[in-house]
Design a protein around this motif. Sequence first.
Motif, PDB file in Angstrom:
ATOM      1  N   LYS A 105       0.850  -1.200   0.000  1.00 54.00           N
ATOM      2  CA  LYS A 105       0.000   0.000   0.000  1.00 54.00           C
ATOM      3  C   LYS A 105       0.879   1.242   0.000  1.00 54.00           C
ATOM      4  CE  LYS A 105      -3.150  -0.422   3.419  1.00 54.00           C
ATOM      5  NZ  LYS A 105      -3.166  -1.803   3.875  1.00 54.00           N
ATOM      6  N   LEU A 106       0.623   2.138  -0.957  1.00 58.29           N
ATOM      7  CA  LEU A 106       1.366   3.403  -0.982  1.00 58.29           C
ATOM      8  C   LEU A 106       0.907   4.263   0.185  1.00 58.29           C
ATOM      9  CD1 LEU A 106       1.013   4.032  -4.804  1.00 58.29           C
ATOM     10  CD2 LEU A 106       3.203   3.779  -3.609  1.00 58.29           C
ATOM     11  N   SER A 107       1.832   4.976   0.808  1.00 56.26           N
ATOM     12  CA  SER A 107       1.403   5.891   1.856  1.00 56.26           C
ATOM     13  C   SER A 107       0.943   7.196   1.206  1.00 56.26           C
ATOM     14  CB  SER A 107       2.523   6.118   2.870  1.00 56.26           C
ATOM     15  OG  SER A 107       3.627   6.691   2.236  1.00 56.26           O
ATOM     16  N   ASP A 108       0.445   8.136   1.988  1.00 52.86           N
ATOM     17  CA  ASP A 108      -0.074   9.395   1.438  1.00 52.86           C
ATOM     18  C   ASP A 108       1.034  10.253   0.834  1.00 52.86           C
ATOM     19  OD1 ASP A 108      -2.568   8.748   2.323  1.00 52.86           O
ATOM     20  OD2 ASP A 108      -2.468   9.975   4.150  1.00 52.86           O
ATOM     21  N   GLY A 168       6.319  -7.543  -5.610  1.00 54.73           N
ATOM     22  CA  GLY A 168       4.937  -7.687  -6.095  1.00 54.73           C
ATOM     23  C   GLY A 168       4.184  -6.368  -6.064  1.00 54.73           C
ATOM     24  N   VAL A 169       4.817  -5.301  -6.514  1.00 51.98           N
ATOM     25  CA  VAL A 169       4.223  -3.970  -6.380  1.00 51.98           C
ATOM     26  C   VAL A 169       3.792  -3.343  -7.711  1.00 51.98           C
ATOM     27  CG1 VAL A 169       5.290  -3.372  -4.168  1.00 51.98           C
ATOM     28  CG2 VAL A 169       6.572  -2.970  -6.281  1.00 51.98           C
ATOM     29  N   GLU A 170       3.819  -4.122  -8.786  1.00 47.22           N
ATOM     30  CA  GLU A 170       3.560  -3.535 -10.101  1.00 47.22           C
ATOM     31  C   GLU A 170       2.220  -2.791 -10.181  1.00 47.22           C
ATOM     32  OE1 GLU A 170       4.813  -5.942 -13.367  1.00 47.22           O
ATOM     33  OE2 GLU A 170       3.819  -4.664 -14.851  1.00 47.22           O
ATOM     34  N   ALA A 171       1.217  -3.309  -9.456  1.00 48.27           N
ATOM     35  CA  ALA A 171      -0.113  -2.682  -9.500  1.00 48.27           C
ATOM     36  C   ALA A 171      -0.097  -1.248  -8.968  1.00 48.27           C
ATOM     37  CB  ALA A 171      -1.103  -3.523  -8.696  1.00 48.27           C
ATOM     38  N   LEU A 172       0.948  -0.896  -8.232  1.00 47.20           N
ATOM     39  CA  LEU A 172       0.993   0.447  -7.652  1.00 47.20           C
ATOM     40  C   LEU A 172       1.454   1.506  -8.656  1.00 47.20           C
ATOM     41  CD1 LEU A 172       2.521  -0.357  -4.136  1.00 47.20           C
ATOM     42  CD2 LEU A 172       0.118  -0.272  -4.840  1.00 47.20           C
ATOM     43  N   ALA A 173       1.903   1.062  -9.824  1.00 48.69           N
ATOM     44  CA  ALA A 173       2.359   2.042 -10.823  1.00 48.69           C
ATOM     45  C   ALA A 173       1.185   2.906 -11.300  1.00 48.69           C
ATOM     46  CB  ALA A 173       3.017   1.326 -12.001  1.00 48.69           C
ATOM     47  N   LYS A 174       0.029   2.272 -11.498  1.00 50.80           N
ATOM     48  CA  LYS A 174      -1.134   2.987 -12.041  1.00 50.80           C
ATOM     49  C   LYS A 174      -1.515   4.215 -11.188  1.00 50.80           C
ATOM     50  CE  LYS A 174      -5.875   2.038 -13.589  1.00 50.80           C
ATOM     51  NZ  LYS A 174      -6.781   2.324 -12.457  1.00 50.80           N
ATOM     52  N   PRO A 175      -1.736   4.034  -9.860  1.00 50.80           N
ATOM     53  CA  PRO A 175      -2.059   5.238  -9.076  1.00 50.80           C
ATOM     54  C   PRO A 175      -0.963   6.306  -9.122  1.00 50.80           C
ATOM     55  CG  PRO A 175      -1.763   3.305  -7.635  1.00 50.80           C
ATOM     56  CD  PRO A 175      -1.850   2.814  -9.047  1.00 50.80           C
ATOM     57  N   LEU A 176       0.272   5.908  -9.308  1.00 46.18           N
ATOM     58  CA  LEU A 176       1.350   6.908  -9.386  1.00 46.18           C
ATOM     59  C   LEU A 176       1.261   7.711 -10.684  1.00 46.18           C
ATOM     60  CD1 LEU A 176       4.278   4.754  -7.917  1.00 46.18           C
ATOM     61  CD2 LEU A 176       3.122   6.684  -6.803  1.00 46.18           C
ATOM     62  N   ASP A 208       5.319  10.698 -14.749  1.00 45.55           N
ATOM     63  CA  ASP A 208       5.442  10.383 -16.174  1.00 45.55           C
ATOM     64  C   ASP A 208       6.099   9.021 -16.359  1.00 45.55           C
ATOM     65  OD1 ASP A 208       4.523  12.988 -17.016  1.00 45.55           O
ATOM     66  OD2 ASP A 208       6.476  13.739 -16.343  1.00 45.55           O
ATOM     67  N   VAL A 209       7.033   8.726 -15.452  1.00 40.25           N
ATOM     68  CA  VAL A 209       7.777   7.475 -15.526  1.00 40.25           C
ATOM     69  C   VAL A 209       7.726   6.827 -14.134  1.00 40.25           C
ATOM     70  CG1 VAL A 209      10.011   6.412 -16.067  1.00 40.25           C
ATOM     71  CG2 VAL A 209       9.402   8.616 -17.093  1.00 40.25           C
ATOM     72  N   VAL A 210       7.499   5.522 -14.085  1.00 44.23           N
ATOM     73  CA  VAL A 210       7.679   4.817 -12.817  1.00 44.23           C
ATOM     74  C   VAL A 210       8.883   3.901 -12.979  1.00 44.23           C
ATOM     75  CG1 VAL A 210       6.732   3.100 -11.218  1.00 44.23           C
ATOM     76  CG2 VAL A 210       5.280   4.963 -12.052  1.00 44.23           C
ATOM     77  N   ARG A 269      -4.781   8.402 -16.657  1.00 43.10           N
ATOM     78  CA  ARG A 269      -3.510   8.999 -17.079  1.00 43.10           C
ATOM     79  C   ARG A 269      -2.448   7.898 -17.157  1.00 43.10           C
ATOM     80  NH1 ARG A 269       1.084  11.322 -15.191  1.00 43.10           N
ATOM     81  NH2 ARG A 269       1.778  13.240 -16.208  1.00 43.10           N
ATOM     82  N   LYS A 270      -1.691   7.896 -18.258  1.00 41.02           N
ATOM     83  CA  LYS A 270      -0.734   6.810 -18.478  1.00 41.02           C
ATOM     84  C   LYS A 270       0.689   7.328 -18.422  1.00 41.02           C
ATOM     85  CE  LYS A 270      -3.536   3.280 -20.170  1.00 41.02           C
ATOM     86  NZ  LYS A 270      -4.736   3.922 -19.665  1.00 41.02           N
ATOM     87  N   GLY A 271       1.606   6.408 -18.226  1.00 43.04           N
ATOM     88  CA  GLY A 271       3.014   6.769 -18.221  1.00 43.04           C
ATOM     89  C   GLY A 271       3.836   5.563 -18.618  1.00 43.04           C
ATOM     90  N   GLU A 272       5.131   5.718 -18.438  1.00 43.94           N
ATOM     91  CA  GLU A 272       6.045   4.661 -18.865  1.00 43.94           C
ATOM     92  C   GLU A 272       6.540   3.898 -17.644  1.00 43.94           C
ATOM     93  OE1 GLU A 272      10.444   4.490 -21.040  1.00 43.94           O
ATOM     94  OE2 GLU A 272       9.517   6.413 -20.556  1.00 43.94           O
ATOM     95  N   LEU A 273       6.396   2.577 -17.666  1.00 43.72           N
ATOM     96  CA  LEU A 273       6.899   1.756 -16.557  1.00 43.72           C
ATOM     97  C   LEU A 273       8.250   1.157 -16.956  1.00 43.72           C
ATOM     98  CD1 LEU A 273       6.373   0.327 -13.780  1.00 43.72           C
ATOM     99  CD2 LEU A 273       5.395  -1.560 -15.089  1.00 43.72           C
ATOM    100  N   VAL A 274       9.281   1.490 -16.198  1.00 41.32           N
ATOM    101  CA  VAL A 274      10.619   0.967 -16.501  1.00 41.32           C
ATOM    102  C   VAL A 274      11.059   0.056 -15.357  1.00 41.32           C
ATOM    103  CG1 VAL A 274      12.989   1.563 -17.138  1.00 41.32           C
ATOM    104  CG2 VAL A 274      11.141   3.170 -17.625  1.00 41.32           C
ATOM    105  N   LYS A 275      11.395  -1.196 -15.706  1.00 41.35           N
ATOM    106  CA  LYS A 275      11.802  -2.141 -14.659  1.00 41.35           C
ATOM    107  C   LYS A 275      13.321  -2.180 -14.536  1.00 41.35           C
ATOM    108  CE  LYS A 275       7.685  -4.826 -15.487  1.00 41.35           C
ATOM    109  NZ  LYS A 275       7.067  -6.078 -15.923  1.00 41.35           N
TER     110      LYS A 275
END
Lengths: 341, 265
Positions: free
Chosen positions: A18-21, A49-57, A63-65, A186-192
Motif C-alpha cells: 500500500k502506498l502511503s499518502d 509484487g508492487v507492479e499494481a501500484l504504478a497505475k495510481p502513481l 510520467d515514468v515509474v 492517465r498513463k506513463g512509462e513503466l521501466v523495470k
Amino acid sequence: MKNIQGEVWVFAEQEEGKLSDVPFELLGKARELASKLGVKVGAVLMGSGVEALAKPLFEAGADVVHMIDDPALKVYRNKAYRHAMVELVKEVNPQIVIFGATHMGRDIAPSVASALRCGLTADCTDLQIGDYEDKKTKETFTNVLHQIRPAFGGNIIATIVNARNWPQMATVREGVMKPLAREEGRKGELVKHSAHLDGVEIPVEVVEIVRKVSSVNLKGSRIIVCGGAGVGSKENFRLLHDLAGVLGGAVGGSRAAVDLGYCEHERQIGQTGVTVRPALMISCGVSGAVQHLAGMQDSAKIIAINTDKDAPIFKVAHYGIVGDLNVVIPKLIKAIRAKGE
Amino acid sequence: MNGYTCVVCVKQVPDTKKVTGQAMKADGTINRAALPAIFNPEDKNALEAALSVKERYGGRVVAIAMGLPAATAVLREALACGADEAVLVTDRKAAGSDTLATSYILSQAVKKFNPDLVFCGRQAIDGDTAQTGPQIGEKLDCAVVTYLEKLDLDGNVAIATRDIGTGVETCRAKLPALFTVTEKFGELRPYEMRRVMKYKNAAPTILDCAAIGCEDDRCGFAGSPTSVNKIESVVLAGGEFKEVAATDEGIGGLVAELIKDHTIG
Ligand SMILES: Cc1cc2nc3c(=O)[nH]c(=O)nc-3n(C[C@H](O)[C@H](O)[C@H](O)COP(=O)(O)OP(=O)(O)OC[C@H]3O[C@@H](n4cnc5c(N)ncnc54)[C@H](O)[C@@H]3O)c2cc1C
Ligand SMILES: Cc1cc2nc3c(=O)[nH]c(=O)nc-3n(C[C@H](O)[C@H](O)[C@H](O)COP(=O)(O)OP(=O)(O)OC[C@H]3O[C@@H](n4cnc5c(N)ncnc54)[C@H](O)[C@@H]3O)c2cc1C
C-alpha cells in the motif's frame, strides 16, 4: 554528475503493498518543479509484487515509474533499499530526488546521500526552483533547487541549496504539499530495473511488525477543534469533542495537551505531530508556539479562543475571541445548533 | 566474546527550547551566545543505551563529541554517568560541516575504536536533521537501526525494537551495528557523585582531522555539498484579523458569517 535534463524523482514509499499518502503529496510538488525545468517526473517504486501500484502513481502525476521489484525488498531494510536506490540513481541520473520525511524516508534518504556523497536537506516545508550566487566564489547557478526548512527547534527558516554535487536531494515534511487531483486513466512509462542485490549481504532480518491502528484522521478532516494546556484537564477536553461533534469535525491537541495527558499523542498538531490545513481550525487554550503553528498556520480559517489577548496564536488567527474557553465553547455550540435549525 | 565495545556520539547544542526575542539577532540569525549550551537530549538516551549494554553484558563505553573545546562539558557529563573514555574531535577544518562532512569526520573517529555497537541520538535539537546517524552507519558499512526503543544482545546479534511510524518493528541485526536512539529508550541514569568529582576537570583525548585520517576535501566547507543561502526568523503570517466579542451576539454573528461563506453548515 550534473544532468540538467535529469528527471525530478519522488520516492514512492509503500508498506505491505500500500502506498502511503506522502508520495501523492510529493508528486504534486514534483510536477510543479519539473514543468519549470521542462523535464519529466519519475516515481521510484520499490518492493516485492508492487507492479499494481504504478497505475495510481501515473494518475497522481508521474510520467515514468522506475520499478525495482525483488523479494529482498518485501519489507523495508536500510541496506537493501539503500543499495538498490544508489544503483538506480547512478544508472538513470536524475537531477532532483525527494523523499517524505517519514520514518522510512529519514532512514533511506541520508543513507543514499552518504553513499553518493551528495547533499541532503532535511524536513523541508517548501521547494522552489531559482538561481543562486555563491557569495564566496561569485559563481552563479541557474535553476537550482531552493530547499526551505525550519531548523533550530522551529525558530528559524533556512533556505538551503546544493549547487554542485547533484542530484539535489531533500526530505519533505508530511502533509505540507498538496496532492494533485487524480487524473483517471492517465498513463506513463513503466521501466523495470534490477535491485543489484546478488552477493550483497543484508545484515538485518525483520522478525515482526506490529502495526498501529489509528482511529484519528486529522489530515482528512475539514474542521478541526484543537485544545491546548488552557483546556485544563482531560475531562474538560469533552467540551472540544462536543464542539467537534456539532460541526462534524475532529479533535486535535497541542504538545502540552498531549504531555499533560489531556489527549492521545496521535492527535498532536505541529512540528513533531501532524501538519493539517483544514477549512476551519478552532484553537482553544493554545498559546501559539512556533512549533505548534508550523502544523496549522495554513488552515483556511482560524478561530482562536484564549484568555490572554497577547497570545501569539492571535497573530495567525482570522477571528480572535479573547475569553475563557469554558464560557465561549458552550456559546459556540449553542449558536451553531440554533443556526442549524 | 569478552564484552562489547560501544561508542556513543554526543553533541553539545544550544538549548533551542529557550529561544526568546533576545536570542534572535536583528538580521534574523541566532545569537548562540544568548542560549545555554546543553547535552543534546536524545544523546542522553543514546548514552543510556550504551551504558545499559555495558551493565548487562560487559564491555566499555567511549563517548565522542565533535565541536569546539567547550564541548568538553558534555564529555565530562558522559564520564560522570559511567562512560569509560572521552574523545573530542576538534579542528578548524571541521568548521561549516554539513551532515555529510560531519558524518565523515565522526565515522573516521569511530573507526579508531573498532566498536561492536555505535549509538547516536535520533536528532540534534539545533540542526534538527536526524541525518548524521544513518550517514555514519553507511560510512562504517554496518547494520543501521534507526529509532531504537529497546535492545537485547545475543552473541553477535542485536535484537532491536524500533519505531517505524506506522507501527513497531522487531529486527535482528548482525554486529557491528549503528543505532539512533529515541527518548522512548529510557532516561539517562543519574550521575554518580563519586564520578562527578573524579571527572570534574577531566581532559578528553583530543583528536584533529589528521589524527583520524580524514581527507581535507571531505571536511568542513570543502566537504559539504549543502550551503545555507538564507536564514529568516519565523514571522507569524497574519491575514485579516477580526476580534469577536465573547458574547452571545458576537459569537452568533461569527457563526452566521461562517455559514454564509460555506465554511460550516
Ligand atoms: C523541538 C520542539 C518541537 C515541538 N513540537 C510541538 C508540536 O508538534 N506541537 C505543539 O503543539 N507543540 C510543540 N512544541 C511545544 C511548544 O513549544 C509549546 O510548548 C506548546 O505548543 C504549548 O502548548 P499550549 O499552547 O497548549 O500550552 P501553553 O503554552 O501553556 O498555552 C496555554 C494557553 O492557554 C491559555 N488559556 C489558559 N486558560 C484558558 C482558558 N480558560 N480559556 C482560554 N485560554 C486559556 C493561556 O493564555 C495560554 O495562551 C515543540 C517544542 C519544541 C522545542
Ligand atoms: C539552520 C541550519 C540548517 C541546516 N540544515 C542542514 C541540512 O538540511 N542538511 C545538512 O546536511 N546539514 C544541515 N545543517 C548542518 C548540520 O546541522 C550540521 O552538519 C551538524 O553538524 C549535524 O547535523 P544535526 O545538527 O542536524 O545533527 P543530527 O543529524 O540531527 O544528529 C543526530 C545525532 O548524530 C550525532 N551527532 C551529530 N553531530 C554531532 C557532533 N558534532 N558530535 C557528536 N555527535 C554528533 C549525535 O548523536 C546526534 O544525536 C544545518 C545547519 C543549520 C544551522
